[in-house]
Design a protein around this motif. Structure first.
Motif, short mmCIF file in Angstrom:
data_model
loop_
_atom_site.label_atom_id
_atom_site.label_comp_id
_atom_site.label_asym_id
_atom_site.label_seq_id
_atom_site.Cartn_x
_atom_site.Cartn_y
_atom_site.Cartn_z
N LEU A 164 8.18 77.55 -141.38
CA LEU A 164 7.56 77.92 -140.11
C LEU A 164 7.84 76.93 -138.99
CD1 LEU A 164 6.05 80.47 -139.55
CD2 LEU A 164 3.89 79.27 -139.88
N ARG A 165 8.29 75.71 -139.34
CA ARG A 165 8.72 74.76 -138.29
C ARG A 165 10.16 75.10 -137.93
NH1 ARG A 165 6.49 69.02 -140.56
NH2 ARG A 165 8.07 69.47 -142.11
N ARG A 166 10.33 76.04 -137.05
CA ARG A 166 11.65 76.63 -136.81
C ARG A 166 12.64 75.67 -136.18
NH1 ARG A 166 8.27 81.64 -134.44
NH2 ARG A 166 7.77 82.63 -136.42
N ALA A 167 12.15 74.66 -135.48
CA ALA A 167 13.06 73.71 -134.85
C ALA A 167 13.49 72.60 -135.80
CB ALA A 167 12.40 73.11 -133.60
N ASP A 168 12.93 72.57 -137.00
CA ASP A 168 13.21 71.51 -137.96
C ASP A 168 14.18 72.03 -139.00
OD1 ASP A 168 13.22 69.51 -139.85
OD2 ASP A 168 11.06 69.20 -139.84
N GLY A 169 15.38 71.47 -139.04
CA GLY A 169 16.38 71.91 -140.01
C GLY A 169 15.96 71.68 -141.44
N TYR A 251 8.62 70.37 -150.73
CA TYR A 251 7.41 69.67 -150.31
C TYR A 251 7.67 68.77 -149.11
CZ TYR A 251 4.87 71.01 -154.59
OH TYR A 251 4.23 71.69 -155.59
N ALA A 252 8.84 68.09 -149.12
CA ALA A 252 9.16 67.17 -148.02
C ALA A 252 9.49 67.91 -146.74
CB ALA A 252 10.32 66.26 -148.41
N GLY A 253 10.06 69.12 -146.85
CA GLY A 253 10.45 69.87 -145.65
C GLY A 253 9.36 70.74 -145.10
N ALA A 254 8.36 71.10 -145.89
CA ALA A 254 7.29 71.98 -145.43
C ALA A 254 6.26 71.20 -144.64
CB ALA A 254 6.63 72.64 -146.64
N PRO A 255 5.48 71.88 -143.78
CA PRO A 255 4.30 71.22 -143.22
C PRO A 255 3.42 70.70 -144.34
CG PRO A 255 4.72 73.32 -142.12
CD PRO A 255 5.66 73.26 -143.29
N LEU A 256 2.80 69.55 -144.14
CA LEU A 256 2.09 68.90 -145.24
C LEU A 256 1.00 69.78 -145.86
CD1 LEU A 256 2.49 66.24 -146.65
CD2 LEU A 256 0.70 65.25 -145.23
N PRO A 257 0.21 70.52 -145.07
CA PRO A 257 -0.79 71.39 -145.70
C PRO A 257 -0.16 72.47 -146.58
CG PRO A 257 -1.29 71.08 -143.38
CD PRO A 257 0.07 70.52 -143.59
N VAL A 258 1.04 72.92 -146.23
CA VAL A 258 1.72 73.93 -147.04
C VAL A 258 2.17 73.30 -148.36
CG1 VAL A 258 3.69 75.50 -147.16
CG2 VAL A 258 2.44 75.22 -145.02
#
Length: 509
Positions: A164-169, A251-258
């Motif tokens: 969902l963080r679309r700007a983050d590769g 886990y490292a690429g997802a938002p922390l709550p996810v």
């Protein structure tokens, strides 16, 4: 000719007990409500969707209370009311409480992250509720079709949440890895289900178990292959080795709550599915899945703990990666009682240890992620070295994280972690899997090193601050609530471990 045979329409109409299906239904209706509200609410009002999501999940948890009186069933065959697709028994309620409670805490964690990272609010809350609805449905499912559907309803929104963080590769790459691995595992499981159906002629777990006890000689190989393949999808969800490669990057690429959500609810979905298909549907094939799960348990706990041991504290995102590898190691412990169930006289008592351990793990792991979310607000890289001197800067958060890590390690004062490990260890010994108990003991010792090393960082003298050091970030109210709630649960369970461990003594299936 009876009335059902005379009226073919009536013969396929099933009554629905709405109270029985209330918990997952409330989550699903809440997801639809949030999605529709997002279309019409002005931008300034959209922050209200977060509290609405928390309220919906709280109502879903409360919806479990009327179901405690006894086993309830619905979606039963009209020709045989004893065969049902949805059963609310003690096992179902325990797992539903775990997943809905964990989703509630994940929602509290998410409220700050959604605001700070400018995530699309409506999409985020819809996806979280939709996934929670599927996770709550799965432990109640008593046929293979519903199990697979629930597994995918829980999984598909998770792919979108990770990316969902679309700007983050990194986020997009993590979502892609997660999606491709999961789709492959699901395809293999569906093939296994089709083999089981071909061998038994049924999808309901009880009927599958009956048919597999007396399989036609020519169908033995087909049935055994179906049993093995069906387990793959659920083993993937548990992050069991060798189906674990997606975990650290996701886990490292997802938002922390996810990441927190996946670490707990993803495992609860996988383990509840594994328990149902092995102990309920395939008990006569314990000679197939018992040794396989025992080997998976040994590989998983060893692979996870060794990889966690190798994490470099100064590496970017090392804290999240250590929690990711730790979750793989913990998955190995959770697999032990399920493997032991193949050799136990009362398999329900064996898998009860998995439920007890999962309840402990859910509370303390979510708490650790909550503290990591707090530290991540001031240290975006979230290195383990960023936790140095946390006690001097924020004593309550440091003490909470220290307690959570000690619970995961199984050391006092984290009594619930110690008791849960003993319960799991005893199931292996009682089942005659002494070699697996020995592997577990070695891995518990290995894990002590990295848990204690991280704990020691919290109480070291703070590193000298650079001249342009950013001002410390105060804990946001939702994060405070999440840390306090998980801390209270962990302390309560340590003070009265029988609250969780009673599941290890009760026959849940």
């Amino acid at each position: 000719m009876n009335a059902l045979a005379q009226d073919p329409v009536r013969s396929v109409v099933q009554s629905v007990d709405w109270l029985t299906i209330a918990p997952p239904t409330l989550a699903a209706l809440g997801a639809l409500a949030v999605l529709v509200a997002d279309l019409f609410l002005p931008e300034r009002r959209k922050p209200l969707l977060g509290p609405v999501t928390v309220a919906v999940l709280a109502l879903a948890v409360l919806g479990l209370l009327p179901l405690r009186s006894g086993e309830r069933t619905t979606f039963c065959l009209t020709a045989d009311p004893a065969v049902c697709s949805y059963v609310a028994d003690p096992f179902t309620l325990a797992v539903q409480f775990l997943v809905l409670g964990a989703a509630l805490i994940s929602a509290l964690l998410s409220m700050t992250a959604v605001r700070d990272e400018a995530l699309p609010r409506g999409e985020y809350w819809f996806l979280l509720l939709a996934s929670a609805a599927g996770a709550a449905l799965l432990p109640a499912a008593r046929d293979l079709a519903t199990l697979i559907v629930a597994l995918e309803v829980a999984s598909l929104p998770s792919f979108a949440l990770v990316g969902l963080r679309r700007a983050d590769g990194r986020s997009s790459e993590a979502a892609l890895k997660f999606f491709l691995s999961s789709v492959t595992a699901t395809a293999v499981s569906l093939m296994g289900v089709s083999f089981v159906y071909a061998a038994t002629g049924s999808l309901h777990l009880d009927r599958v178990a009956e048919e597999l006890r007396d399989t036609a000689p020519g169908l033995d190989t087909l049935a055994a292959t179906g049993v093995a393949l069906t387990l793959v999808g659920f083993a993937f969800k548990t992050a069991a080795v060798p189906f674990h490669s997606w975990v650290p990057d996701t886990y490292a690429g997802a938002p922390l709550p996810v990441a927190a959500y996946l670490s707990v609810i993803g495992k609860a979905v996988g383990f509840s599915g594994l328990i149902l298909v092995t102990v309920r549907a395939f008990p006569s094939y314990g000679h197939v899945w018992g040794p396989a799960l025992a080997v998976l348990a040994a590989l998983t706990m060893t692979g996870g703990n060794v990889a966690a041991l190798r994490q470099r504290p100064e590496r970017a995102h090392s804290a999240v990666r250590l929690l990711a590898w730790s979750s793989v190691g913990q998955a190995g412990y959770l697999l032990v009682p399920i493997a032991a169930a193949a050799y136990a006289d009362e398999p329900g008592r064996a898998v009860g240890a998995t439920v007890a351990y999962a309840l402990m793990y859910a509370a303390v792991n979510l708490g650790a992620f909550a503290v990591a979310a707090h530290v991540g607000r001031s240290a975006a890289a979230n290195r383990i070295t960023d936790y140095r001197g946390l006690y001097a800067a924020h004593p309550p958060a440091a003490l909470a994280l220290a307690f959570f890590l000690l619970c995961l390690a199984g050391l006092p004062p984290g009594i619930i972690g110690l008791f849960a490990k003993v319960a799991v260890f005893s199931t292996a010994v009682d089942a005659g899997l002494v070699w697996l108990a020995a592997v577990m003991a070695v891995n518990v010792v290995i894990a002590l090193y990295y848990y204690l090393a991280w704990t020691a960082q919290l109480f070291r003298a703070p590193a000298p601050a650079p001249a342009a050091a950013p001002a410390p970030v105060r804990v946001a109210a939702p994060l405070t609530a999440a840390i306090a709630l998980t801390g209270l649960i962990a302390v309560g369970l340590s003070g009265a471990p029988q609250l969780a461990l009673r599941f290890a003594a009760d026959v849940l299936l």
